[in-house]
Write a protein that holds these residues in place. Structure first.
Motif, PDB file in Angstrom:
ATOM      1  N   SER A  52      13.247  49.220  28.281  1.00 51.10           N
ATOM      2  CA  SER A  52      13.877  50.510  28.524  1.00 51.10           C
ATOM      3  C   SER A  52      14.321  50.621  29.974  1.00 51.10           C
ATOM      4  O   SER A  52      13.501  50.461  30.888  1.00 51.10           O
ATOM      5  CB  SER A  52      12.891  51.640  28.197  1.00 51.10           C
ATOM      6  OG  SER A  52      13.315  52.859  28.723  1.00 51.10           O
ATOM      7  N   THR A  88      17.307  58.453  20.149  1.00 46.01           N
ATOM      8  CA  THR A  88      16.568  58.745  21.386  1.00 46.01           C
ATOM      9  C   THR A  88      15.497  57.708  21.678  1.00 46.01           C
ATOM     10  O   THR A  88      15.017  57.606  22.817  1.00 46.01           O
ATOM     11  CB  THR A  88      15.886  60.126  21.309  1.00 46.01           C
ATOM     12  OG1 THR A  88      14.879  60.108  20.277  1.00 46.01           O
ATOM     13  CG2 THR A  88      16.898  61.217  20.990  1.00 46.01           C
ATOM     14  N   ASN A  90      23.426  62.986  22.329  1.00 43.35           N
ATOM     15  CA  ASN A  90      23.402  62.385  20.997  1.00 43.35           C
ATOM     16  C   ASN A  90      24.045  63.286  19.945  1.00 43.35           C
ATOM     17  O   ASN A  90      24.639  62.809  18.980  1.00 43.35           O
ATOM     18  CB  ASN A  90      21.956  62.073  20.588  1.00 43.35           C
ATOM     19  CG  ASN A  90      21.418  60.844  21.287  1.00 43.35           C
ATOM     20  OD1 ASN A  90      22.002  60.384  22.264  1.00 43.35           O
ATOM     21  ND2 ASN A  90      20.309  60.325  20.821  1.00 43.35           N
ATOM     22  N   THR A 143      15.200  53.335  31.394  1.00 47.37           N
ATOM     23  CA  THR A 143      14.558  54.533  31.921  1.00 47.37           C
ATOM     24  C   THR A 143      13.179  54.214  32.487  1.00 47.37           C
ATOM     25  O   THR A 143      12.793  54.723  33.551  1.00 47.37           O
ATOM     26  CB  THR A 143      14.440  55.594  30.811  1.00 47.37           C
ATOM     27  OG1 THR A 143      15.719  55.857  30.261  1.00 47.37           O
ATOM     28  CG2 THR A 143      13.853  56.885  31.365  1.00 47.37           C
ATOM     29  N   THR A 148       9.044  60.647  29.398  1.00 46.97           N
ATOM     30  CA  THR A 148      10.148  60.043  28.647  1.00 46.97           C
ATOM     31  C   THR A 148      10.403  60.785  27.339  1.00 46.97           C
ATOM     32  O   THR A 148      11.562  60.993  26.940  1.00 46.97           O
ATOM     33  CB  THR A 148       9.847  58.564  28.364  1.00 46.97           C
ATOM     34  OG1 THR A 148       9.624  57.873  29.599  1.00 46.97           O
ATOM     35  CG2 THR A 148      11.005  57.908  27.636  1.00 46.97           C
ATOM     36  N   ALA A 168      18.045  61.747  16.235  1.00 50.39           N
ATOM     37  CA  ALA A 168      16.682  61.591  16.748  1.00 50.39           C
ATOM     38  C   ALA A 168      16.313  60.123  16.909  1.00 50.39           C
ATOM     39  O   ALA A 168      15.697  59.727  17.902  1.00 50.39           O
ATOM     40  CB  ALA A 168      15.692  62.285  15.813  1.00 50.39           C
ATOM     41  N   LEU A 186      17.974  64.864  24.919  1.00 45.36           N
ATOM     42  CA  LEU A 186      19.124  64.148  24.353  1.00 45.36           C
ATOM     43  C   LEU A 186      19.618  64.748  23.039  1.00 45.36           C
ATOM     44  O   LEU A 186      20.751  64.482  22.623  1.00 45.36           O
ATOM     45  CB  LEU A 186      18.759  62.669  24.136  1.00 45.36           C
ATOM     46  CG  LEU A 186      18.624  61.811  25.399  1.00 45.36           C
ATOM     47  CD1 LEU A 186      18.065  60.445  25.045  1.00 45.36           C
ATOM     48  CD2 LEU A 186      19.968  61.660  26.108  1.00 45.36           C
ATOM     49  N   ILE A 187      18.769  65.537  22.358  1.00 43.83           N
ATOM     50  CA  ILE A 187      19.202  66.154  21.100  1.00 43.83           C
ATOM     51  C   ILE A 187      19.064  67.670  21.168  1.00 43.83           C
ATOM     52  O   ILE A 187      18.902  68.335  20.141  1.00 43.83           O
ATOM     53  CB  ILE A 187      18.417  65.597  19.887  1.00 43.83           C
ATOM     54  CG1 ILE A 187      16.912  65.769  20.071  1.00 43.83           C
ATOM     55  CG2 ILE A 187      18.759  64.153  19.644  1.00 43.83           C
ATOM     56  CD1 ILE A 187      16.104  65.370  18.833  1.00 43.83           C
ATOM     57  N   GLU A 212      13.708  62.563  25.883  1.00 47.98           N
ATOM     58  CA  GLU A 212      14.263  62.348  24.541  1.00 47.98           C
ATOM     59  C   GLU A 212      14.645  63.671  23.897  1.00 47.98           C
ATOM     60  O   GLU A 212      15.684  63.776  23.232  1.00 47.98           O
ATOM     61  CB  GLU A 212      13.239  61.624  23.666  1.00 47.98           C
ATOM     62  CG  GLU A 212      13.023  60.168  24.023  1.00 47.98           C
ATOM     63  CD  GLU A 212      12.082  59.484  23.051  1.00 47.98           C
ATOM     64  OE1 GLU A 212      12.317  58.324  22.730  1.00 47.98           O
ATOM     65  OE2 GLU A 212      11.119  60.118  22.591  1.00 47.98           O
ATOM     66  N   SER A 214      20.641  55.097  23.967  1.00 45.53           N
ATOM     67  CA  SER A 214      20.599  56.092  22.896  1.00 45.53           C
ATOM     68  C   SER A 214      21.973  56.341  22.276  1.00 45.53           C
ATOM     69  O   SER A 214      22.110  56.318  21.046  1.00 45.53           O
ATOM     70  CB  SER A 214      20.007  57.398  23.422  1.00 45.53           C
ATOM     71  OG  SER A 214      18.645  57.236  23.737  1.00 45.53           O
ATOM     72  N   CYS A 249      23.044  55.565  18.291  1.00 48.31           N
ATOM     73  CA  CYS A 249      23.619  56.581  17.396  1.00 48.31           C
ATOM     74  C   CYS A 249      24.946  56.107  16.806  1.00 48.31           C
ATOM     75  O   CYS A 249      25.201  56.255  15.605  1.00 48.31           O
ATOM     76  CB  CYS A 249      23.838  57.889  18.156  1.00 48.31           C
ATOM     77  SG  CYS A 249      22.335  58.802  18.506  1.00 48.31           S
ATOM     78  N   SER A 251      18.517  68.431  13.707  1.00 49.11           N
ATOM     79  CA  SER A 251      17.740  67.704  14.717  1.00 49.11           C
ATOM     80  C   SER A 251      16.524  68.475  15.210  1.00 49.11           C
ATOM     81  O   SER A 251      15.611  67.883  15.781  1.00 49.11           O
ATOM     82  CB  SER A 251      18.635  67.367  15.916  1.00 49.11           C
ATOM     83  OG  SER A 251      19.020  68.546  16.604  1.00 49.11           O
TER      84      SER A 251
END
Length: 439
Positions: free
Chosen positions: A158, A150, A386, A160, A371, A147, A378-379, A375, A116, A120, A406
Motif C-alpha cells: 500500500s 477502498t 470511488n 498509503t 487508514t 467499497a 473514499l466512499i 477508506e 482504489s 473500481c 455504499s
C-alpha cells in the motif's frame, strides 16, 4: 499570539486555501510560507528550499514510484477482468457467489495495484453489469464495488502505508503486515453484508448463477492470473524474509509486472508502455510533491510551537484514552471527507502519533485505524472519489443510489474499527509473529 489560537488560525486558513481549488502541495506551501513570513520574517523563508528537498532525501521514497509502476502495469491490462472471471468460474454455484467473486476480485486487484480508483474501474466494468443482469439490486452492485475498491490503501503493498511510515519514521514492512488481517476482516464484513442484503431484497435464485463451468474451463483461466499473484507473494516473501528492502522488492516487482504484462497480455505497443510510465511518473511526482510540501508545513507548525502546544494541551486533558481516540477518529473522518488520504496522513500523523503513543496505543495499530478512516472518506461525500468512478462506469445508476448502496459498507468499516479496538492483536499479532515484538 497564543500558539493554540495561532494553530486554530492556521487550520482555518489551510482549509480555506485548499477549498479554493489550489492543489494540496501548493496550498500547503502557500500557507507555510505566509505564516513563516508574518511571524518569523524573511530569514525563515531561506530554510524552505532546504527543508523541501531534504524531505525527499529518503531512500524509502524510491518504493513509491516502483509500487505505482507495478500497479499501473497491472491496471493497463485485462488482469482485473481475468481475475474477476476466474473467481466467477470457481464460485458460480455458491450462494451469493457473484457478489463474493466481485469483492474477492477487488481485494486481490487492490493488493496488486494499490489504487482504489483503478480497482473500481477494472472490476466494476465487468462486475456491475453482470450483477445487474442477474437481478442484484443496483445499490448492492454499485456499493460493493465502491467499497471493495477502498481496500487498495489497506491491503499490502500500500502506497498509503509507505507514506505513513515515512511521515512517522515507522517500519514499512511492519505496517504492511499490520494491514493484512484487518483487510481480510473488512473483506469478510463486506461479503457478509452483501449476501444478507441480496437475500433481503432478492431471492434464492438471485444468488445463484445460471450455468456451470467444467473443471477444464476453471483451470484454463488460471495461467493468466497466477503470475501476478505469484509476483505479489514473491514481493512479500522477499521483504519479510529479509532478502531485500521494501525499495528493492518494489523495483523487482515493478519490473516483473511489466514483463508479465508484455508477455501474457501482449503489451508490445510502445505507446501503451509510454502511457504506463507517463501516468506512473505523474502520480509519483504528485505524491512526492505533497510529501515535500507537508515537510515544510510541519516545519512551520513546529517553528511556531503549534505542534508542541497542541500535544501539551491534549496531554493535560483529564479524559479517558478511549474518549481521546474517539475524538481523533472523528477528526480523521471529517478530514478524510475533504482531503486525499496522502494529504491527511502527512498533515496529521506527525502531530497525532506522539499523542497516540503517550495514551498507550500501538503506532502500527493506529496506522490501520487511520487508514480505515481514509477508506470511509473514499466512499463518502462530498469528495468520495470511488463514488464518482462508479458513476462514470454505470452512468444510468443515480449517484444517490450509489451513495445509499455504499453507506452499509461505511458502517462495516466503523464496525471494523470497533473490532480492532476490542481486539488490537488483529493488527499487531502478525507483525509481532513475523518480525518479533516492536522495540
Amino acid at each position: 499570539m497564543d500558539p493554540l489560537l495561532l494553530g486554530a488560525t492556521v487550520a482555518v486558513v489551510t482549509i480555506l486555501v485548499l477549498f479554493s481549488g489550489v492543489s494540496v502541495a501548493n496550498g500547503l506551501l502557500i500557507v507555510a510560507a505566509g505564516f513563516l513570513l508574518i511571524f518569523d520574517g524573511f530569514r525563515s523563508l531561506e530554510l524552505m528550499p532546504e527543508i523541501f528537498f531534504g524531505k525527499l532525501d529518503n531512500f524509502a521514497l524510491l518504493s513509491i514510484p516502483m509500487f505505482i509502476i507495478m500497479g499501473a502495469s497491472i491496471a493497463s491490462t485485462r488482469a482485473g477482468a481475468d481475475l474477476y472471471e476466474a473467481l466467477d468460474r470457481w464460485l458460480t454455484r455458491v450462494p451469493g457467489g457473484l457478489v463474493i467473486s466481485n469483492l474477492g476480485a477487488c481485494a486481490l486487484f487492490a493488493a496488486m495495484s494499490g489504487s482504489s480508483p483503478a480497482t473500481c474501474a477494472a472490476i466494476g466494468k465487468m462486475g456491475i453489469p453482470e450483477m445487474r443482469k442477474r437481478g442484484y439490486p443496483d445499490g448492492v452492485a454499485a456499493g460493493s464495488i465502491a467499497a471493495g475498491g477502498t481496500l487498495g490503501i489497506l491491503i499490502p503493498p500500500s502506497v498509503t502505508m509507505i507514506v505513513y511510515g515515512i511521515a512517522t519514521e515507522t517500519s514499512i514492512g511492519r505496517l504492511f503486515l499490520a494491514g493484512v488481517v484487518p483487510g481480510m476482516v473488512l473483506v469478510g464484513l463486506f461479503m457478509a453484508w452483501s449476501i444478507y442484503s441480496t437475500w433481503r431484497y432478492g431471492s434464492v435464485e438471485t444468488l445463484m448463477r445460471s450455468g456451470t463451468y467444467t473443471l477444464a474451463q476453471k483451470l484454463a483461466i488460471l495461467p493468466r492470473v497466477l503470475p501476478f499473484l505469484a509476483i505479489i507473494l514473491g514481493v512479500l516473501v522477499a521483504m519479510y524474509g529479509g532478502y531485500a528492502t521494501p525499495s528493492e522488492t518494489a523495483a523487482v516487482g515493478a519490473l516483473l509486472c511489466l514483463g508479465v504484462a508484455i508477455v501474457i497480455y501482449r503489451l508490445w505497443n510502445l505507446k501503451a508502455l509510454w502511457v504506463v510510465l507517463r501516468d506512473s511518473t505523474r502520480e509519483s511526482v504528485m505524491i512526492l510533491f505533497i510529501i515535500a510540501a507537508a515537510g515544510v508545513f510541519s516545519y512551520m507548525l513546529s517553528s511556531l510551537f503549534i505542534t508542541q502546544s497542541i500535544a501539551e494541551w491534549i496531554g493535560t486533558l483529564d479524559v479517558n484514552r478511549w474518549v481521546l481516540m474517539i475524538c481523533i477518529n472523528l477528526f480523521l473522518l471529517v478530514a478524510g471527507f475533504f482531503l486525499p488520504p496522502v494529504a491527511v496522513i502527512l498533515m496529521s500523523a506527525p502531530i497525532l502519533l506522539p499523542i497516540v503513543i503517550s495514551a498507550g496505543f500501538d503506532p502500527y495499530w493506529f496506522a490501520v485505524v487511520l487508514t480505515i478512516n481514509m477508506e470511509i472518506g473514499l466512499i463518502s461525500p462530498p469528495v468520495g472519489l470511488n463514488l464518482y468512478v462508479i458513476n462514470g462506469i454505470a452512468p444510468d445508476i443515480p449517484l444517490k443510489t450509489i451513495l445509499v448502496g455504499s453507506m452499509p459498507y461505511v458502517l462495516c468499516m466503523v464496525l471494523a474499527i470497533v473490532i480492532l479496538c476490542l481486539f488490537p492483536g488483529l493488527a499487531t499479532g502478525l507483525p509481532d509473529l513475523v518480525l518479533g515484538p516492536a522495540v
